[in-house]
Design a protein around this motif. Structure first.
Motif, PDB file in Angstrom:
ATOM      1  N   LEU A 171       0.823  -1.201   0.000  1.00 44.25           N
ATOM      2  CA  LEU A 171       0.000   0.000   0.000  1.00 44.25           C
ATOM      3  C   LEU A 171       0.862   1.259   0.000  1.00 44.25           C
ATOM      4  O   LEU A 171       2.017   1.231   0.437  1.00 44.25           O
ATOM      5  N   GLU A 172       0.274   2.341  -0.474  1.00 47.91           N
ATOM      6  CA  GLU A 172       0.921   3.650  -0.430  1.00 47.91           C
ATOM      7  C   GLU A 172      -0.146   4.704  -0.153  1.00 47.91           C
ATOM      8  O   GLU A 172      -1.348   4.454  -0.308  1.00 47.91           O
ATOM      9  N   ARG A 173       0.282   5.871   0.256  1.00 49.49           N
ATOM     10  CA  ARG A 173      -0.653   6.945   0.573  1.00 49.49           C
ATOM     11  C   ARG A 173      -1.319   7.447  -0.719  1.00 49.49           C
ATOM     12  O   ARG A 173      -0.651   7.712  -1.725  1.00 49.49           O
ATOM     13  N   ALA A 174      -2.643   7.569  -0.696  1.00 49.28           N
ATOM     14  CA  ALA A 174      -3.371   8.022  -1.883  1.00 49.28           C
ATOM     15  C   ALA A 174      -3.147   9.503  -2.125  1.00 49.28           C
ATOM     16  O   ALA A 174      -3.116   9.964  -3.280  1.00 49.28           O
ATOM     17  N   GLU A 175      -3.026  10.275  -1.059  1.00 53.66           N
ATOM     18  CA  GLU A 175      -2.764  11.701  -1.166  1.00 53.66           C
ATOM     19  C   GLU A 175      -1.563  12.035  -0.295  1.00 53.66           C
ATOM     20  O   GLU A 175      -1.500  11.639   0.861  1.00 53.66           O
ATOM     21  N   GLY A 176      -0.622  12.768  -0.847  1.00 55.89           N
ATOM     22  CA  GLY A 176       0.583  13.078  -0.109  1.00 55.89           C
ATOM     23  C   GLY A 176       1.637  12.003  -0.307  1.00 55.89           C
ATOM     24  O   GLY A 176       1.382  10.924  -0.861  1.00 55.89           O
ATOM     25  N   ALA A 177       2.832  12.287   0.179  1.00 57.44           N
ATOM     26  CA  ALA A 177       3.968  11.391  -0.040  1.00 57.44           C
ATOM     27  C   ALA A 177       4.009  10.291   1.016  1.00 57.44           C
ATOM     28  O   ALA A 177       3.657  10.507   2.181  1.00 57.44           O
ATOM     29  N   THR A 178       4.450   9.120   0.575  1.00 56.84           N
ATOM     30  CA  THR A 178       4.714   8.016   1.498  1.00 56.84           C
ATOM     31  C   THR A 178       6.149   8.153   1.991  1.00 56.84           C
ATOM     32  O   THR A 178       7.071   8.292   1.190  1.00 56.84           O
ATOM     33  N   ALA A 179       6.331   8.165   3.309  1.00 59.40           N
ATOM     34  CA  ALA A 179       7.674   8.314   3.877  1.00 59.40           C
ATOM     35  C   ALA A 179       8.537   7.120   3.494  1.00 59.40           C
ATOM     36  O   ALA A 179       8.029   5.997   3.322  1.00 59.40           O
ATOM     37  N   LYS A 180       9.841   7.356   3.350  1.00 62.02           N
ATOM     38  CA  LYS A 180      10.757   6.264   3.011  1.00 62.02           C
ATOM     39  C   LYS A 180      10.714   5.200   4.099  1.00 62.02           C
ATOM     40  O   LYS A 180      10.865   5.490   5.285  1.00 62.02           O
ATOM     41  N   GLY A 181      10.480   3.973   3.706  1.00 58.96           N
ATOM     42  CA  GLY A 181      10.437   2.881   4.661  1.00 58.96           C
ATOM     43  C   GLY A 181       9.122   2.746   5.403  1.00 58.96           C
ATOM     44  O   GLY A 181       8.985   1.864   6.250  1.00 58.96           O
ATOM     45  N   GLU A 182       8.146   3.605   5.100  1.00 56.73           N
ATOM     46  CA  GLU A 182       6.858   3.555   5.811  1.00 56.73           C
ATOM     47  C   GLU A 182       6.039   2.367   5.341  1.00 56.73           C
ATOM     48  O   GLU A 182       5.959   2.072   4.148  1.00 56.73           O
ATOM     49  N   SER A 183       5.418   1.669   6.256  1.00 58.26           N
ATOM     50  CA  SER A 183       4.522   0.568   5.916  1.00 58.26           C
ATOM     51  C   SER A 183       3.116   0.903   6.405  1.00 58.26           C
ATOM     52  O   SER A 183       2.903   1.869   7.146  1.00 58.26           O
ATOM     53  N   PHE A 184       2.155   0.083   5.991  1.00 60.94           N
ATOM     54  CA  PHE A 184       0.752   0.390   6.279  1.00 60.94           C
ATOM     55  C   PHE A 184       0.015  -0.858   6.755  1.00 60.94           C
ATOM     56  O   PHE A 184       0.508  -1.995   6.615  1.00 60.94           O
ATOM     57  N   VAL A 185      -1.177  -0.606   7.324  1.00 60.15           N
ATOM     58  CA  VAL A 185      -2.068  -1.693   7.685  1.00 60.15           C
ATOM     59  C   VAL A 185      -3.350  -1.549   6.866  1.00 60.15           C
ATOM     60  O   VAL A 185      -3.668  -0.472   6.359  1.00 60.15           O
ATOM     61  N   MET A 186      -4.053  -2.660   6.712  1.00 58.01           N
ATOM     62  CA  MET A 186      -5.359  -2.683   6.046  1.00 58.01           C
ATOM     63  C   MET A 186      -6.290  -3.493   6.936  1.00 58.01           C
ATOM     64  O   MET A 186      -5.858  -4.098   7.938  1.00 58.01           O
ATOM     65  N   PHE A 187      -7.540  -3.541   6.602  1.00 59.88           N
ATOM     66  CA  PHE A 187      -8.522  -4.256   7.410  1.00 59.88           C
ATOM     67  C   PHE A 187      -9.060  -5.428   6.599  1.00 59.88           C
ATOM     68  O   PHE A 187      -9.759  -5.239   5.599  1.00 59.88           O
ATOM     69  N   ALA A 188      -8.689  -6.638   6.998  1.00 61.17           N
ATOM     70  CA  ALA A 188      -9.120  -7.865   6.329  1.00 61.17           C
ATOM     71  C   ALA A 188     -10.124  -8.567   7.238  1.00 61.17           C
ATOM     72  O   ALA A 188      -9.795  -8.918   8.381  1.00 61.17           O
ATOM     73  N   ASN A 189     -11.362  -8.715   6.732  1.00 61.96           N
ATOM     74  CA  ASN A 189     -12.450  -9.252   7.561  1.00 61.96           C
ATOM     75  C   ASN A 189     -12.549  -8.486   8.877  1.00 61.96           C
ATOM     76  O   ASN A 189     -12.817  -9.057   9.936  1.00 61.96           O
ATOM     77  N   GLY A 190     -12.279  -7.185   8.781  1.00 60.34           N
ATOM     78  CA  GLY A 190     -12.404  -6.307   9.934  1.00 60.34           C
ATOM     79  C   GLY A 190     -11.183  -6.239  10.820  1.00 60.34           C
ATOM     80  O   GLY A 190     -11.083  -5.363  11.684  1.00 60.34           O
TER      81      GLY A 190
END
Length: 678
Positions: free
Chosen positions: A614-633
Motif C-alpha cells: 500500500l501507499e498513501r493516496a494523497e501526499g507522499a509516502t515516507a521512506k520505509g513507511e509501511s501500512f495496515v489494512m482491514f481484512a475481515n475487519g
C-alpha cells in the motif's frame, strides 16, 4: 516488536578455497578409549575416562577457567555418567511440529580457513563448528593447527557457550588464528597442515558427549590463499622429496621455474592462489524495502519466497507441477565457477566407490538451518551423478607454468530440488553449501607430467581427493570482521491472506482481496499511527499458493480471518505481531476499535493466497513507511510491514541469559563475561 552440511561432511572445509584431504586420525594409537563414528572421522570419547577429563581440564585451565570461577563446568566434567556410557551419540533426531516432521542432525566439522583483513593487519584463521539436534546446557570447543612435527601453526582456541543462544540456536563456532605473515612463514617450512577439534557438550538432560575430529588440510590450498592475500610467491611444496627417485631432480627444476615465474612476474591475482571464483546463483539482487517492484539492490540476504512472487523475492515462489513427493519443496538455481591451480580429472559423488571408502566429502549441495535442520540435494534424487554431473564442465590448461583448471556449474532451478520434510518453513539465515568433491593432481595432467619425465607410477603418487566449497558466510554474532563463508545466507519467507478475505474500502464496503487491482483504493492506516484511518492506494499485489496450515483467528466480534503464520496482526498497542504468536485472549485492533481473540486454530489450506503493498493516496509516502489494512475487519500489515518484521533481531541482555539458563550455571556465566573476553 520484530518477531524473530552437510551434517556428515565433516572432512570438508567450508570457507571457499579451503581444500581438505581425507579426515584422518593422526595418532594411530589412541591414548583414550574412543569409537570412530563413521568414515568422516568424528570420534566419540568416553566421558567417564579420567584421561579425557584431565585433557579437557588442562585446556580449561589454560583458557583461565578454574574450579573457583567455573565450578559447574568442572562439576559436570567429572560427574559419573549414571547410565551406561554411550560413546556413540545419536546423529539424527526427529521432532514433530504442527507443520511437519523435521529431522535435526548432529554436526561436528572443520569450517576450513580464511585470511581476514582486520583493518590494521591480515590474520590467518581456521574455524570449527558444532551443532546438536537437542537443547544443551553448555558446550566447549577447542581448535588447534599443527604441522607434521606437532609444532603449533596458529594460536589454540578454547571457547565456551552456556545454553543455546536463541538467535544462533544450535550452531556454535570456534576460531583459531595467527598473523598471516607468520602463518605464511611457518606453513612454507612445513610439509603438512593439520587441524584438531575437541568438543565437550552437556545436553539439557545432563548427559555428556565428547567428540574429537582431526583433518589434514591440503597444504598447497593454504599456501595459495596466503600467497594471494600477501602478494608473495606461491610455494607449492617445500622440497621435492615426496617424488620417487630418480626423476625428482626434474620436478625440482619445474618447481623452481614456478617460483621464479610467480616472483618475477609479480603475480598477485586470485588465480595465483588458485581461488578465483564466481557465483551467479544463488545471489542477493533485490531489496526487501524496495519502493518499486523488482527494484535492484542488495540487502545482505537471499530471499526465497515460499508462497509469493514479489519484488523483495530474489527467488519467487514457483509451481513446478505440484508438490515434490507429496510435500512442499524448495528450488534454487546454482551457477558459478572456480579456478584452481591444480589438475581436475573429474568430480565424484555420493554414489561413487571412492566416496564410500574415503573420508572426503563428495559433490553435493546442502541447505542447513541454525537449528540443525539439513537437507542435501542427494537426498532428493536417485543418483546425484546422473542428476547434476551434466551441469558441470572442466576446462584445463597450463598457465605460467602452473596447472590451471576452471570448473563451472550451471544447475537449473528445476534440477536443484530440496524436498525433505520441514524444508518448507520460514527460516532466517539458512546456509547453502556447494561442496565440490574432486579428483586432483598438483603436477598437472598426465601429459604434462610425462613431458617432465615423470613416470605413471610417480604421477599416481600425487593423485588426491579433495574438497573445494562455495557457501554462505557464517552468521557471526560477535561481530568479528570477516566470515568463514563468502556468500549471503538464504532466508525463507511467506506471508499472505487467504483467498476470499474481504478488504475494507474507503466507502465502507468490502471487496475480496483477489479481485483488487493495482491503483484501487482501500481503507487503512500508517504504521506510525495505526488508529488514524486514511485512504490508501494498492501499489502492488503478491499472489502465491499456500502449502502449510494457515492460522484461523476468530474475534469476540465474530470476525474470522485465515492468514499465514508470519503475517503481521496489529495488537491493541499498535505493535505488529505474527499471527503464529497471537494467543487466545489477546486484544487486537479492528476497523471498529479493539477486539479480543476468542479462538485460535491451525487449519489445512491448499489454495491461492494474496498480499498487498500500500501507499498513501494523497501526499507522499515516507521512506520505509509501511501500512495496515482491514481484512475481515481485522487490522493486518501489508507487504512492507511484513518485510520490516520478517525476522527477530532482538539481542539478549545479561538478565535474559540468566533467565533462560539453569541456575547452577549462573556463576560460570557471570564470571565468563570478564574471563572470556580477554
Amino acid at each position: 516488536m520484530k518477531p524473530t552440511l552437510l551434517a556428515t561432511l565433516v572432512a570438508a572445509t567450508l570457507a571457499f578455497g579451503a581444500q581438505a584431504s581425507a579426515a584422518i586420525t593422526l595418532d594411530k594409537a589412541q591414548a583414550v578409549k574412543s569409537v570412530k563414528q563413521d568414515q568422516y572421522g568424528v570420534e566419540y570419547l568416553d566421558a567417564n575416562d579420567p584421561k579425557v577429563q584431565a585433557e579437557l581440564a588442562a585446556l580449561y585451565r589454560d583458557a583461565g577457567w578454574t574450579e573457583q570461577n567455573s565450578p559447574q563446568l568442572y562439576r559436570v566434567l567429572r560427574a559419573e555418567q549414571k547410565a551406561s556410557p554411550k560413546l556413540m551419540a545419536p546423529m539424527v533426531q526427529t521432532i514433530t511440529t504442527e507443520n511437519a516432521e523435521i529431522q535435526l542432525e548432529s554436526m561436528f566439522m572443520h569450517l576450513g580457513f580464511e585470511v581476514v583483513d582486520t583493518g590494521t593487519s591480515k590474520v590467518f584463521r581456521a574455524a570449527l563448528l558444532n551443532s546438536e539436534p537437542v537443547a544443551t546446557q553448555a558446550t566447549t570447543l577447542t581448535l588447534k593447527l599443527v604441522n607434521e612435527q606437532g609444532q603449533q601453526l596458529a594460536r589454540r582456541s578454547t571457547v565456551r557457550f552456556i545454553g543455546d543462544d536463541p538467535n544462533n540456536l544450535n550452531r556454535k563456532t570456534s576460531f583459531s588464528e595467527t598473523p598471516a605473515e607468520l602463518a605464511y612463514d611457518l606453513i612454507s617450512r612445513s610439509k603438512k597442515v593439520m587441524a584438531e577439534g575437541l568438543a565437550f557438550v552437556v545436553k539439557a538432560d545432563g548427559s555428556r558427549v565428547i567428540k574429537r575430529l582431526k583433518v589434514q588440510y591440503n597444504r598447497s590450498a593454504v599456501m595459495g590463499m596466503l600467497a594471494r592475500e600477501l602478494g608473495k610467491p606461491y610455494v607449492r611444496v617445500p622440497t621435492a622429496q615426496n617424488v620417487m627417485s630418480p626423476r625428482k631432480d626434474k620436478l625440482a627444476i619445474h618447481i623452481e621455474d614456478v617460483r621464479r615465474a610467480n616472483t618475477g612476474m609479480g603475480i598477485n591475482s586470485l588465480r595465483t592462489g588458485g581461488f578465483e571464483y564466481i557465483v551467479e546463483h544463488p545471489k542477493d539482487t533485490r531489496k526487501a524495502d524496495a519502493d518499486d517492484r523488482n527494484m535492484a539492490g542488495k540487502d545482505g540476504k537471499i530471499m526465497v519466497c515460499l508462497n509469493r512472487d514479489y519484488g523483495d523475492c530474489d527467488y519467487p515462489m514457483v509451481q513446478a507441477g505440484g508438490d515434490y513427493n507429496n510435500i512442499p519443496h524448495v528450488t534454487i538455481p546454482f551457477k558459478g565457477s572456480v579456478t584452481l591451480n591444480t589438475y581436475i580429472s573429474d568430480l565424484f559423488f555420493p554414489e561413487s566407490a571412492i566416496a564410500q571408502n574415503n573420508a572426503v566429502a563428495p559433490t553435493d549441495i546442502l541447505i542447513q538451518s541454525k537449528e540443525s535442520f539439513a537437507n542435501r540435494l542427494s537426498e532428493n534424487v536417485d543418483n546425484t551423478r546422473d542428476a547434476i554431473r551434466r551441469f558441470f564442465t572442466i576446462d584445463y590448461k597450463m598457465v605460467n607454468f602452473l596447472p590451471t583448471t576452471t570448473l563451472s556449474w550451471d544447475i537449473p532451478r528445476e534440477h536443484a530440488v530440496f524436498a525433505k520434510p520441514g524444508i518448507f518453513e520460514r527460516r532466517k539465515d539458512a546456509y547453502w553449501i556447494l561442496n565440490l568433491g574432486l579428483v586432483v593432481n598438483e603436477l598437472g595432467s598426465p601429459e604434462d607430467a610425462a613431458e617432465l619425465g615423470i613416470t605413471p607410477e610417480e604421477y599416481a603418487e600425487w593423485n588426491a581427493l579433495g574438497n573445494y566449497i562455495v557457501a554462505s558466510r557464517d552468521a557471526n554474532k560477535d561481530g568479528i570482521h570477516g566470515a568463514v563463508y563468502s556468500e549471503d545466507p538464504l532466508q525463507f519467507s511467506y506471508s499472505c491472506l487467504a483467498k476470499g478475505s474481504l478488504i475494507l474500502l474507503p466507502n465502507g464496503q468490502t471487496q475480496a482481496i483477489e479481485t483488487l487491482n493495482i491503483g484501487d483504493l482501500v481503507q487503512g492506516a500508517s504504521e506510525f499511527d495505526t488508529k488514524h484511518q486514511e485512504t490508501l492506494r494498492v501499489a502492488d499485489i503478491s499472489v502465491g499458493v499456500e502449502h502449510l496450515p494457515m492460522i484461523k483467528l476468530t474475534t469476540s466480534d465474530g470476525e474470522v480471518l485465515m492468514l499465514t503464520e508470519s503475517h503481521p496482526v496489529v495488537l491493541a498497542n499498535g505493535e505488529p505481531e505474527w499471527a503464529l504468536n497471537v494467543k487466545k485472549g489477546d486484544e487486537i485492533q479492528t476497523h471498529d476499535g479493539l477486539a479480543t481473540i476468542a479462538q485460535y486454530e491451525k487449519v489445512d489450506y491448499r489454495d491461492k493466497v494474496y498480499n498487498l503493498k500500500l501507499e498513501r493516496a494523497e501526499g507522499a509516502t515516507a521512506k520505509g513507511e509501511s501500512f495496515v489494512m482491514f481484512a475481515n475487519g481485522i487490522s493486518v500489515g501489508d507487504l512492507a510491514m511484513q518485510a520490516e518484521n520478517e525476522f527477530d533481531t532482538y539481542k539478549e541482555t545479561v538478565d535474559d541469559v540468566l533467565n533462560r539458563i539453569p541456575s547452577e550455571w549462573h556463576t560460570d556465566y557471570l564470571n565468563s563475561l570478564e574471563i572470556d573476553k580477554k
